[in-house]
Scaffold this active site. Structure first.
Site, PDB file in Angstrom:
ATOM      1  CB  CYS A   1      -0.913  -0.001   1.228  1.00  0.00           C
ATOM      2  SG  CYS A   1      -0.022   0.165   2.790  1.00  0.00           S
TER       3      CYS A   1
ATOM      4  CB  CYS B   1       3.725  -0.712   2.565  1.00  0.00           C
ATOM      5  SG  CYS B   1       2.425  -1.473   3.557  1.00  0.00           S
TER       6      CYS B   1
END
Length: 84
Positions: free
Chosen positions: A10, A13
């Site tokens: 994501c 991340c």
């Protein structure tokens, strides 16, 4: 030193991965940064919320993005452990 970014890929991340790389470069530390996207491996660390940052097997933070200065401090602490 092994730094792992736990998460599914994501945006948070990816941001954590960028911050970790910047911290390593700024400190001139010798570290391998890897991304762990396998949910079973993430759960093996006891992490239920991503992103998470792991340094040499030690989960430093999960569920939020730390400041770059905090990441640098964790890397410095680990470097000092290795030296002593």
């Amino acid at each position: 030193m092994k730094i792992e970014i736990l998460g599914t890929g994501c945006p948070k991340c990816k941001k954590l991965s960028e911050l970790a790389a910047e911290a390593v470069n700024k400190l001139g530390a010798s570290a391998e940064i890897t991304k762990v996207t396998d949910i079973n491996k993430i759960i093996d660390y006891g992490v239920m919320v991503t992103p998470a940052l792991v340094i040499d097997g030690d989960v430093k933070i999960a569920g939020k993005i730390p400041e770059k200065e905090e990441i640098k401090r964790w890397i410095e602490e680990k470097k000092n452990e290795i030296i002593s």
